[in-house]
Scaffold this active site. Structure first.
Site, PDB file in Angstrom:
ATOM      1  N   THR A 114      18.745  43.410  32.383  1.00 51.42           N
ATOM      2  CA  THR A 114      19.387  44.356  31.462  1.00 51.42           C
ATOM      3  C   THR A 114      20.881  44.391  31.737  1.00 51.42           C
ATOM      4  O   THR A 114      21.308  44.521  32.885  1.00 51.42           O
ATOM      5  CB  THR A 114      18.769  45.764  31.619  1.00 51.42           C
TER       6      THR A 114
ATOM      7  N   CYS B 103      37.648  39.579  51.304  1.00 52.38           N
ATOM      8  CA  CYS B 103      36.322  39.286  51.873  1.00 52.38           C
ATOM      9  C   CYS B 103      36.411  38.589  53.212  1.00 52.38           C
ATOM     10  O   CYS B 103      35.407  38.451  53.906  1.00 52.38           O
ATOM     11  CB  CYS B 103      35.469  38.492  50.900  1.00 52.38           C
TER      12      CYS B 103
HETATM   13  C1  LIG Z   1      39.758  33.473  43.381  1.00 51.59           C
HETATM   14  C2  LIG Z   1      38.604  34.407  43.514  1.00 51.59           C
HETATM   15  N1  LIG Z   1      37.390  33.995  43.142  1.00 51.59           N
HETATM   16  C3  LIG Z   1      36.310  34.789  43.223  1.00 51.59           C
HETATM   17  C4  LIG Z   1      36.413  36.062  43.717  1.00 51.59           C
HETATM   18  C5  LIG Z   1      35.196  36.923  43.807  1.00 51.59           C
HETATM   19  O1  LIG Z   1      35.203  37.894  42.806  1.00 51.59           O
HETATM   20  P1  LIG Z   1      34.303  39.210  42.918  1.00 51.59           P
HETATM   21  O2  LIG Z   1      34.969  40.094  43.921  1.00 51.59           O
HETATM   22  O3  LIG Z   1      34.316  39.781  41.534  1.00 51.59           O
HETATM   23  O4  LIG Z   1      32.944  38.786  43.329  1.00 51.59           O
HETATM   24  C6  LIG Z   1      37.659  36.544  44.136  1.00 51.59           C
HETATM   25  C7  LIG Z   1      37.801  37.889  44.719  1.00 51.59           C
HETATM   26  O5  LIG Z   1      38.640  38.122  45.562  1.00 51.59           O
HETATM   27  C8  LIG Z   1      38.780  35.685  44.022  1.00 51.59           C
HETATM   28  O6  LIG Z   1      40.004  36.088  44.400  1.00 51.59           O
END
Ligand SMILES: Cc1ncc(COP(=O)(O)O)c(C=O)c1O
Length: 392
Positions: A233, A322
């Protein structure tokens, strides 16, 4: 305390007009878009409008937009959806972990991965992509703008190489959207990822452009949503937020918002280079998105500087959110030729639509002192000028 939030590549605040667009989907238009009654049809109409808004940002057909839970899922779906065991993929050394770690998984299931390097400016050389092509190359995935340096990659040239070689081309445009124009036709890509929370939309929602005719195996098994490409959904409020954020992002490219971010970024860089000795802008000589600055502060621990600035009301970061807190140096900066120490001494400042000149000036007044104090506290630091004097 007033905060200068200069970490917009990690996430951006939701704009008031985006929140306003989302609100009805939590109350009167809460229906399931797959239901055929009025409530469902209203939700479906919201979804249709959002799909058109995203398509208009990317210059594609609404049917080519697949809603996802964000950039990570979009990248996973693009790569796993196209690759099969025995296939070869070409990526770059500076991709986001959503690509790098997906490729580790692809290797695990019997795919082959080639990682091409970048030059000192942080740009992939298209010829290195061409040289990496093999008979079994199935997909090229090179990002549009790097999340740490903001350096734009030559995606149009790479798109031509992919098309001549008859291989699929994916680009992660998560950090390019809203900062530079995106046209999937000019890029010549078959797949392209965006994420709402990098363009002043909500977290946990994004989209993958899938060119008509591109075979994509869904990674989830369930209902028929998103034409079977992404069952489940739909997150209607989130998707409506993504749609509205996409519209604002598209307008921002012509109404001066992107230019204003560039002026703020240039103001910050010029002041730092002038006021703080032994600093350098990483990727300065390459074309960059207008909002991102990655600066090397020689002989300063990057994490210590982030914390010192935080105490002074300035939010910046050492790199991707991250990987924040990891002791490892940035693989992006190392790929550009920086040493491990230089990479750990580099900070990213990233500007959003909400930032003001006051935000920038707060950072400018905080930085020289913060850097000086950290350098003075370091047992290894000798100022460049006094080292020169010592040699006289
Ligand atoms: C270049 C890039 N790709 C992918 C992502 C991942 O995106 P999301 O945080 O929406 O999972 C990020 C997030 O920092 C990013 O900078």
């Amino acid at each position: 305390m007033v905060i200068s939030y200069l970490d917009n590549n990690s996430t951006t605040p939701v704009l008031p007009e985006v929140l306003e667009a989302m609100l009805p989907c939590f109350s009167e238009s809460f229906g399931n878009p797959s239901s055929i009654h009025g409530c469902g049809r209203r939700a479906l109409a919201y979804l249709k409008h959002a799909r058109e808004q995203v398509a208009s940002l990317l210059d594609c057909l609404p049917t080519e937009v697949v809603f996802t839970s964000g950039g990570t899922e979009g990248d996973n779906l693009a790569l796993k959806g196209v690759m099969n065991p025995g296939d070869h993929i070409i990526i770059s050394a500076i991709e986001h972990s959503a690509i790098l770690n997906t490729c580790k998984w692809l290797e695990h299931i019997g795919c082959e991965v080639t990682k091409v390097g970048v030059n000192g400016n942080g740009q992939v050389e298209p010829e290195s992509v061409r040289r990496a092509l093999r008979k079994n190359t199935c997909l090229i995935s090179i990002m549009m703008a790097n999340n740490e340096t903001g350096v734009l990659q030559p995606v149009e040239e790479i798109g031509r190489i992919a098309s001549e070689a008859d291989v699929w081309f994916h680009t992660d445009a998560v950090q390019a959207a809203g900062k530079v124009p995106i046209s999937v036709h000019s890029i010549g890509c078959d797949l392209l990822t965006i994420s709402a929370h990098k363009i002043h939309g909500p977290q946990g929602v994004g989209a993958l452009f899938v060119r008509r005719g591109t075979p994509l195996h869904s990674q989830l098994h369930g209902g028929h949503q998103e034409r079977g490409r992404r069952p489940g959904t739909e997150n209607v409020p989130g998707i409506v937020g993504l749609g509205q954020a996409s519209e604002v992002a598209r307008e921002g490219l012509s109404d001066g918002a992107a230019e204003r971010m560039g002026m703020l970024r240039d103001r910050l860089e010029a002041a730092i280079l002038r006021l703080v000795p032994e600093t350098r802008i990483n990727g300065k000589d390459a074309p960059r998105v207008p909002n991102t600055s990655n600066i090397l502060f020689e002989h300063v621990g990057g994490d210590a500087l982030v914390l010192a600035l935080d105490e002074l009301g300035v939010a910046a970061s050492r790199g991707a959110a991250c990987t924040a807190g990891e002791a490892d140096p940035s693989s992006v900066l190392m790929a550009m030729g920086l040493t491990g120490e230089q990479s750990r001494s580099s900070l990213r400042f990233s500007i959003g639509k909400q930032n003001t000149v006051e935000d920038i000036d707060r950072a400018i007044s905080a930085l020289p002192d913060a850097v000086r104090r950290l350098r003075e506290a370091s047992p290894f630091y000798r100022p460049a000028a006094s080292m020169a004097k010592g040699r006289e």
